[in-house]
Structures are given as C-alpha cells and as structure tokens.
Enzyme design. Structure first.
Site, mmCIF file in Angstrom:
data_model
loop_
_atom_site.group_PDB
_atom_site.id
_atom_site.type_symbol
_atom_site.label_atom_id
_atom_site.label_comp_id
_atom_site.label_asym_id
_atom_site.label_seq_id
_atom_site.Cartn_x
_atom_site.Cartn_y
_atom_site.Cartn_z
ATOM 1 N N CYS A 1 41.666 25.448 34.476
ATOM 2 C CA CYS A 1 43.050 25.585 34.923
ATOM 3 C C CYS A 1 43.750 24.238 35.052
ATOM 4 O O CYS A 1 44.977 24.163 35.021
ATOM 5 C CB CYS A 1 43.097 26.318 36.264
ATOM 6 S SG CYS A 1 42.369 27.959 36.211
ATOM 7 N N ASN B 1 33.754 26.368 41.706
ATOM 8 C CA ASN B 1 33.905 26.565 40.267
ATOM 9 C C ASN B 1 33.603 25.314 39.450
ATOM 10 O O ASN B 1 33.272 25.403 38.269
ATOM 11 C CB ASN B 1 35.318 27.055 39.935
ATOM 12 C CG ASN B 1 36.384 26.060 40.339
ATOM 13 O OD1 ASN B 1 36.452 25.631 41.499
ATOM 14 N ND2 ASN B 1 37.246 25.677 39.410
ATOM 15 N N GLN C 1 33.390 32.952 41.438
ATOM 16 C CA GLN C 1 32.184 32.480 40.761
ATOM 17 C C GLN C 1 30.910 33.100 41.332
ATOM 18 O O GLN C 1 29.853 33.036 40.696
ATOM 19 C CB GLN C 1 32.090 30.950 40.862
ATOM 20 C CG GLN C 1 33.238 30.212 40.230
ATOM 21 C CD GLN C 1 33.219 30.259 38.713
ATOM 22 O OE1 GLN C 1 32.198 30.522 38.098
ATOM 23 N NE2 GLN C 1 34.366 29.990 38.098
ATOM 24 N N SER D 1 37.361 38.231 40.038
ATOM 25 C CA SER D 1 37.992 38.252 38.725
ATOM 26 C C SER D 1 37.030 38.836 37.705
ATOM 27 O O SER D 1 35.839 38.517 37.714
ATOM 28 C CB SER D 1 38.391 36.829 38.318
ATOM 29 O OG SER D 1 38.938 36.800 37.018
ATOM 30 N N ALA E 1 42.379 36.656 39.854
ATOM 31 C CA ALA E 1 42.068 36.107 41.172
ATOM 32 C C ALA E 1 43.213 35.267 41.732
ATOM 33 O O ALA E 1 43.406 35.225 42.951
ATOM 34 C CB ALA E 1 40.798 35.278 41.096
ATOM 35 N N THR E 2 43.971 34.600 40.865
ATOM 36 C CA THR E 2 45.089 33.800 41.359
ATOM 37 C C THR E 2 46.090 34.672 42.107
ATOM 38 O O THR E 2 46.552 34.314 43.200
ATOM 39 C CB THR E 2 45.782 33.066 40.194
ATOM 40 O OG1 THR E 2 44.877 32.095 39.659
ATOM 41 C CG2 THR E 2 47.055 32.373 40.656
ATOM 42 N N HIS F 1 36.915 38.434 34.289
ATOM 43 C CA HIS F 1 36.458 37.658 33.140
ATOM 44 C C HIS F 1 35.410 36.615 33.493
ATOM 45 O O HIS F 1 34.866 35.945 32.609
ATOM 46 C CB HIS F 1 37.644 37.023 32.391
ATOM 47 C CG HIS F 1 38.248 35.820 33.034
ATOM 48 N ND1 HIS F 1 37.986 34.544 32.591
ATOM 49 C CD2 HIS F 1 39.114 35.698 34.056
ATOM 50 C CE1 HIS F 1 38.684 33.678 33.322
ATOM 51 N NE2 HIS F 1 39.367 34.362 34.208
ATOM 52 N N THR G 1 52.369 48.785 37.269
ATOM 53 C CA THR G 1 51.525 49.733 36.550
ATOM 54 C C THR G 1 50.182 49.106 36.210
ATOM 55 O O THR G 1 50.128 48.030 35.617
ATOM 56 C CB THR G 1 52.215 50.179 35.248
ATOM 57 O OG1 THR G 1 53.478 50.770 35.574
ATOM 58 C CG2 THR G 1 51.357 51.193 34.496
#
Length: 362
Positions: free
Chosen positions: A308, A143, A171, A188, A69-70, A190, A226
């Site tokens: 983070c 978050n 989130q 994201s 996401a960043t 994860h 890739t």
C-alpha cells in the site's frame, strides 16, 4: 516464470474459491437484497459464506461484509464511541491515517512505541490506556515484519479502562488464534487465498457503531451498499479451506521458514524471531539497496514493505519504529510464502537474491 514470494501483499486465489464464485458471476446474478426467489437464492449464498467466515472468529459476534479491511478499519475507528484512541507506531496506514484524522477532529490520540523486536511494552501500554480512552487499535500480526503483538493482554488493559479493543487481524486470520477478548476484528479475503474487493468487520454482541456509510441500510444498517454474492462466496470458500487445511498449511510454512533461515543466513532478521508468524521473513543486509535489488531480481516477486505504501520513496515507518537507520530500512526486503510455495521455488529465489546482493554487500 516469476517466483512469487509476496504473500503479505496478496495470496494466490485458491481454485476452490474461484469455483465457488463462477456460478454467482455467470448464472445466479440476482441482487441478494431483492425479495424475489432469485434474490433469496443469492442471499442464501451470502449467508453460507458468512457462517464459514465466523467459524474462525470468536464466538458471540456478528459479521459485516465490507469492500476490504481498509473500509472495515475505518468503520470501526470512525464509528466507535467518542473518546481517546490508543494505537501502535507499527500499525498499517489504514489505522494510523484514520487515527490521525480523528486526532485532527479533536480526539486525543496516543501512539505507543515498540522495541527493537517490534513488540509493544505492556507497562508503557498500561500507562497510556487509562480512563477516558474509548478505543484501542492493535494489529495481531504485523504486515511488514510478521511479529505477533500481545493482543490478549492489550485487550484486557482496554477493558479495564472501559475502552473497546479493535484488532486488525488481516495477516493473522486463519493462521494465528484471535483472542476472544477482542471487541472488533477486521479481516480481508485476499490475504487468505480469496478474492480481492471483499473484507469484513466482526463485532462482538452488544458492540454498536455509528454508520459512516449511509444508503439502503444493508448489513444491519452499518454498511449500506449492494453486496457481491460472488465475492462473499469466494471469501467463504477461502475461510473454509483455512480451517480445514490449518495443520497442513502450518507445518508447510514452518518447514519453509526453517529452510529460509539457512538460505538467507547472511541476512539479519528484522523483528522478533520468536513472537512472529513464520510465513513473513523481513531481512536486511549491509550494503544492499532494496529497491535496486528488486529491480535486478525481476524473476522473483518480493517486497520492500507494505504494498500500500510502495513507490513513496520513504523508508518503512515500521522499520524506523524498530530503531533502524534509513540505510538499514532501505536495505531491507520482505519475503512472504505460504500454501502454494514450494521448497524448490524458495531455494531458487534465495540463490537469485543472494547472488545479486553479493555484488554490493561487504
């Protein structure tokens, strides 16, 4: 065995997502951008995953895979048309730091405050989102404190001013409906029981960006590099499970929330109690030092805020934006639970945390 209650930092990998990844890691290893048959087979798996992920996003858009996401948020903010930017004081650092960098480069930046409940005042937002603003960037579910911002209303204000609306839905994806007025959405894997290292940026039809990564021209020329078919497949499997298990997961999380409010009755909730995702419990208690509590309760994995920003030693910018003092912010903890959390685990964790907190609490 450690009790895991840090679902906002990352979620346990779903077994189904792991199983989807294994063949692509072990056997079907071809580059998905190669023209030969093995490459096309790998590419097909990427497209299956893309289609699954799109089912939880608004209609009429395309999905670009990213490393997370960043990267997606950086692509959206740096690649958006020139003009002013409006965002919110409680956004993730991936937004705030990128917007700050754009401000240093000459773009006008406005940071909207929030109230003690963590929510944006729409009247203040309407004054800031005016002609000349090119981008409005707002998180759907915070978050750190779990509050749900009025994204649909903010997107409408953005469109009235002629601006694009970017939603950080990391989130909220798969848990909270994403308003169809959004122009860009960052997600994201994860955070939804998928693998780390893969995310995505959704773009509404007609929205185009200036690329910030150059190279082979993959992902429609907007994100060269890739792709990993295995990571994409894991993301797709996780998204499918979020859709198929939506009602079951929602009921389970709501039941845990109800139990947690009783188990932590001596703590004060940070942020709105009603406009929030119930799998996020951000609490404070007078006399408690969150960092010390974390050190003492080693059998419980919880958080003091965003993973983070952990280790910075600074009080959470989100909690400070709510008007909390440094002491109140440092006495706050974030407890996150979800699909694989049991009531017994939550009860055991509450006992451990409450017993430790009682030592310092008045």
């Amino acid at each position: 065995m450690t009790i895991y209650l840090d679902y906002q930092a990352t979620t346990p990998l779903a077994p189904e997502a792991f199983d989807a990844m294994v063949p692509l890691l072990r056997d079907q290893f071809a580059n998905p951008h190669s023209a030969h048959r093995l490459g096309r087979v790998a590419a097909a798996q990427v497209e299956v995953a893309r289609a699954e992920i799109l089912k939880l996003l608004p209609e009429g858009g395309r999905l670009l895979f990213t490393s997370g996401a960043t990267e997606a948020l950086n692509m959206a903010i740096q690649g958006a048309p020139s003009g002013g930017i409006v965002t919110v004081a409680t956004e993730h650092a991936a937004v705030l730091d990128t917007v700050e960098a754009q401000g240093r480069a000459g773009r006008d930046v406005a940071i909207l405050p929030v109230g003690s409940d963590g929510l944006v005042d729409l009247d203040q937002a309407a004054k800031a989102i005016r002609p000349g603003v090119a981008l409005v960037a707002v998180m759907l579910v915070n978050n750190e404190i779990g509050v749900i911002q009025p994204v649909a209303e903010l997107a409408e204000l953005a469109h009235r001013a002629g601006a694009l609306f970017l939603c950080d839905a990391v989130q909220g994806y798969g848990r909270v409906p994403i308003p169809p007025l959004c122009d860009m959405v960052a997600i994201s894997a994860h955070k939804i029981h998928g693998p780390k290292g893969v995310g995505a940026l959704w773009l509404r039809e007609g929205v185009d960006l200036t690329p910030v990564i150059h190279g082979g021209g993959q992902e429609g020329g907007l994100r060269s590099g890739t792709l990993s078919p295995a990571l994409c497949a894991g993301f797709g499997a996780a998204a499918r499970l979020m859709r198929e298990r939506a009602e079951t997961d929602r009921a389970h999380v709501e039941s845990l929330w109800t139990a947690a409010r009783d188990l932590f009755s001596q703590w004060t909730l940070n942020g709105s109690e009603t406009c929030r995702y119930p799998g996020n419990l951000n609490l404070r208690r007078a006399g408690v030092d969150g960092a010390r509590l974390l050190s003492e309760c080693r059998d419980v994995a919880f958080s003091l805020g965003s993973a983070c920003a952990s280790g910075s030693g600074r009080p959470s910018h989100v909690l400070r934006a709510l008007g909390l003092s440094d002491a109140e912010a440092r006495g706050s903890v974030r407890i996150g639970f979800g699909r694989y959390t049991t009531l017994a685990e939550l009860e055991d964790a509450a006992r451990i945390l409450n017993e430790a907190a009682q030592i310092w609490a008045p």
